[in-house]
Design an enzyme around this catalytic site. Structure first.
Site, PDB file in Angstrom:
ATOM      1  N   GLY A 239      15.047  26.237   5.879  1.00 29.80           N
ATOM      2  CA  GLY A 239      15.879  27.286   5.292  1.00 29.80           C
ATOM      3  C   GLY A 239      17.113  26.853   4.541  1.00 29.80           C
ATOM      4  CD  GLU A 274       9.256  24.658  11.468  1.00 23.32           C
ATOM      5  OE1 GLU A 274       9.344  25.654  10.713  1.00 23.32           O
ATOM      6  OE2 GLU A 274       8.705  24.701  12.576  1.00 23.32           O
ATOM      7  N   PRO A 275      12.432  21.399   7.200  1.00 20.73           N
ATOM      8  CG  PRO A 275      13.330  19.354   6.507  1.00 20.73           C
ATOM      9  CD  PRO A 275      12.743  20.042   7.707  1.00 20.73           C
ATOM     10  N   GLY A 276      11.885  22.383   3.830  1.00 24.12           N
ATOM     11  CA  GLY A 276      10.917  22.332   2.739  1.00 24.12           C
ATOM     12  C   GLY A 276      11.649  22.148   1.431  1.00 24.12           C
ATOM     13  NE  ARG A 277      14.439  27.302  -1.029  1.00 24.08           N
ATOM     14  CZ  ARG A 277      13.789  28.337  -1.567  1.00 24.08           C
ATOM     15  NH1 ARG A 277      13.651  28.424  -2.858  1.00 24.08           N
ATOM     16  NH2 ARG A 277      13.295  29.289  -0.808  1.00 24.08           N
ATOM     17  NE  ARG A 313      11.498  29.807  -5.745  1.00 24.23           N
ATOM     18  CZ  ARG A 313      12.764  30.066  -5.952  1.00 24.23           C
ATOM     19  NH1 ARG A 313      13.334  29.757  -7.096  1.00 24.23           N
ATOM     20  NH2 ARG A 313      13.482  30.645  -5.019  1.00 24.23           N
ATOM     21  CB  CYS A 344      -0.781  40.646 -20.751  1.00 20.52           C
ATOM     22  SG  CYS A 344      -1.730  39.605 -21.847  1.00 20.52           S
ATOM     23  CD  GLU A 345       1.870  41.321 -14.862  1.00 22.79           C
ATOM     24  OE1 GLU A 345       2.886  41.902 -14.407  1.00 22.79           O
ATOM     25  OE2 GLU A 345       0.812  41.206 -14.250  1.00 22.79           O
ATOM     26  CE1 TYR A 373       7.933  27.509   0.076  1.00 25.61           C
ATOM     27  CE2 TYR A 373      10.192  27.021  -0.533  1.00 25.61           C
ATOM     28  CZ  TYR A 373       9.220  27.135   0.429  1.00 25.61           C
ATOM     29  OH  TYR A 373       9.520  26.862   1.729  1.00 25.61           O
TER      30      TYR A 373
HETATM   31  N1  LLP Z   1       9.445  26.939   8.498  1.00 28.56           N
HETATM   32  C1  LLP Z   1       8.903  28.157   8.399  1.00 28.56           C
HETATM   33  C2  LLP Z   1       8.334  28.781   9.592  1.00 28.56           C
HETATM   34  C3  LLP Z   1       8.904  28.824   7.162  1.00 28.56           C
HETATM   35  O1  LLP Z   1       8.376  30.036   7.086  1.00 28.56           O
HETATM   36  C4  LLP Z   1       9.466  28.194   6.026  1.00 28.56           C
HETATM   37  C5  LLP Z   1       9.462  28.853   4.728  1.00 28.56           C
HETATM   38  C6  LLP Z   1      10.002  26.898   6.182  1.00 28.56           C
HETATM   39  C7  LLP Z   1       9.989  26.305   7.428  1.00 28.56           C
HETATM   40  C8  LLP Z   1      10.613  26.135   5.036  1.00 28.56           C
HETATM   41  O2  LLP Z   1      11.721  26.773   4.544  1.00 28.56           O
HETATM   42  P1  LLP Z   1      12.641  26.068   3.424  1.00 28.56           P
HETATM   43  O3  LLP Z   1      13.318  24.879   4.065  1.00 28.56           O
HETATM   44  O4  LLP Z   1      11.756  25.657   2.317  1.00 28.56           O
HETATM   45  O5  LLP Z   1      13.597  27.129   3.034  1.00 28.56           O
HETATM   46  N2  LLP Z   1       8.412  31.216  -1.830  1.00 28.56           N
HETATM   47  C9  LLP Z   1       9.809  31.376  -1.497  1.00 28.56           C
HETATM   48  C10 LLP Z   1      10.178  30.709  -0.203  1.00 28.56           C
HETATM   49  C11 LLP Z   1       9.347  31.137   0.961  1.00 28.56           C
HETATM   50  C12 LLP Z   1       9.708  30.423   2.238  1.00 28.56           C
HETATM   51  C13 LLP Z   1       8.731  30.683   3.293  1.00 28.56           C
HETATM   52  N3  LLP Z   1       8.958  30.002   4.523  1.00 28.56           N
HETATM   53  C14 LLP Z   1      10.647  30.869  -2.666  1.00 28.56           C
HETATM   54  O6  LLP Z   1      10.082  30.451  -3.680  1.00 28.56           O
HETATM   55  O7  LLP Z   1      11.870  30.930  -2.617  1.00 28.56           O
END
Ligand code: LLP
Length: 420
Positions: A239, A274-277, A313, A344-345, A373
């Site tokens: 997050g 659980e970092p993603g972004r 996004r 076409c949107e 994402y």
């Molecule tokens: N853990 C869980 C359970 C999650 O649902 C998520 C993201 C993460 C970790 C990773 O979160 P992050 O560190 O990436 O914020 N498509 C959207 C974001 C959806 C996030 C969904 N869950 C966007 O493009 O902003």
């Protein structure tokens, strides 16, 4: 910090000019920087170095096998949300004990798959899921390691589509039902209670929601201890936001870790994150070519060969992504334009009313912060094959997913039988 910068007025990813990649692979394409990816992971790991922890990179943010492999080689574990993501991390040889499985809708087959692979733990989102996992583990003659995902009812103050920790969201077990469900879980013969999990949302730009959520779940951890239920793992989800623009920079991983670790003082828990972004977001860009420039009444449109099917996004969250010319020219005035795709949107845009340097038809432009994402949410709307993905390491690049072909796309479909 990232490795996309101008050198002699051409944007380079590390040491490779993006226009050179465009010549070789065509447009649009996603481009990832290995150095940025590993740097972001290292900074995050370093921030938590003082405590026992496991960084489980959230596969959903960018699941390209080469990206996963690179992160795994640098010590990452993985947070998965489907059997498909499990298969990806299996294919890069990730051991089960570095995998956590989140998500509200795990199917029986996905649960069996994960049990067979011996994952570290399931983040359980409901009573029904807990009982389903117990039954399936029983059938396989194993004990399933679980954490309960608790919804702390904290407002993450982010876009409503990516907020998950409010009680109106579908995620997690309501805070007030948590104790009772842990007591039930303790009675189940094929469940091994490992810990507690909590993820409140994505692209958070302040620390207080993380800290509020942590305080609430730690109260639960203590209450459970008093009842003889000892947790060993605490998963605080992902997050942490990234700077899409320079106006509201989110906290750095160091500050984030500092705030969390302060609360955790005195608790003997292995921390999972659980970092993603924050790992991949600014390690990737989308490169596209200007097809047309069109002036309508009082608006100028830059029409690119990438569209909302490639990067959703902006259309989905009205998200801001920085845009820059790949080859920079000086002495020309900036103008206010809309950068739009061919779909076409009217929602098919990358920027609206944005002051940008002038572009000419045929120019390349780079959409920043598209590593998270981006490709993973792309699709085939308007029968558009998905873009290529390229990974740069120093002075060389590798096509880590080649552009989809129309044949690949259409081969899944069949005509009706003759005469029907
Ligand atoms: N853990 C869980 C359970 C999650 O649902 C998520 C993201 C993460 C970790 C990773 O979160 P992050 O560190 O990436 O914020 N498509 C959207 C974001 C959806 C996030 C969904 N869950 C966007 O493009 O902003």
């Amino acid at each position: 910090m990232d490795h996309f910068h101008y050198l002699d007025d051409r944007i380079h990813c590390e040491e490779v000019p993006l226009d050179q990649i465009a010549e070789a692979v065509g447009t649009p394409f996603y481009c990832y920087s290995a150095k940025t990816l590993t740097h972001h992971l290292a900074v995050f790991q370093q921030a938590f170095a003082k405590t026992t922890h496991l960084i489980c990179y959230s596969v959903k943010a960018n699941s390209n096998l080469a990206v996963l492999d690179l992160l795994a080689r640098n010590g990452a574990g993985f947070d998965i949300v489907s059997g498909g993501e499990l298969e990806r991390v299996r294919r890069i040889g990730c051991p089960g004990n570095k995998i956590v499985f989140s998500g509200v809708g795990k199917t029986r087959e996905e649960i069996r798959q994960a049990l067979r692979h011996g994952i570290l733990m399931f983040n359980v989102e409901s009573r029904s899921e807990l009982y389903r996992i117990d039954t399936l583990a029983g059938e396989l003659g194993v004990k399933a390691p679980v954490a309960l995902r608790i919804n702390p009812d904290v407002d993450p103050k982010t876009h409503p589509h990516i907020s998950t920790g409010l009680k109106r969201n579908k995620f997690g077990i309501p805070y007030h039902n948590a104790l009772e469900l842990y007591r039930n879980a303790a009675q189940l013969s094929h469940i091994h209670i490992m810990g507690l999990d909590c993820h409140i949302g994505s692209q958070l730009t302040t620390l207080s929601p993380f800290v509020d959520a942590l305080k609430r779940v730690l109260t639960l951890v203590s209450a459970l201890k008093r009842e003889g239920i000892h947790l060993t793992h605490l998963d605080l989800g992902g997050g942490l936001g990234i700077p899409y623009d320079q106006s509201r920079p989110p906290p750095l991983p160091d500050h984030y870790a500092g705030a969390l670790l302060q609360e955790l003082d005195g608790f003997d828990l292995t921390l999972i994150l659980e970092p993603g972004r924050v790992i991949v977001g600014n390690a990737g860009v989308l490169v596209t070519r200007v097809e047309y420039i069109k002036d309508n009444e009082d608006k100028r449109f830059i029409i690119t060969d990438a569209g909302m099917n490639d990067l959703m996004r902006p259309a989905l969250y009205n998200a801001y992504h920085g845009i820059q010319p790949v080859v920079r020219r000086f002495g020309e005035e900036e103008t206010v334009v809309d950068v739009v795709g061919p779909i076409c949107e009217s929602g098919d845009f990358f920027a609206r009313d944005r002051l940008l340097p002038p572009f000419a038809e045929g120019d390349l432009l780079m959409v920043r912060s598209a590593g998270a994402y981006g490709f993973v949410m792309s699709g085939n709307y308007n029968t558009r094959p998905r873009a290529a993905e390229v990974l740069v390491q120093g002075n060389r690049f590798t096509v880590v997913r080649r552009r989809e072909t129309l044949d690949e796309l259409l081969n899944h479909e069949t005509l009706l039988p003759q005469g029907s």
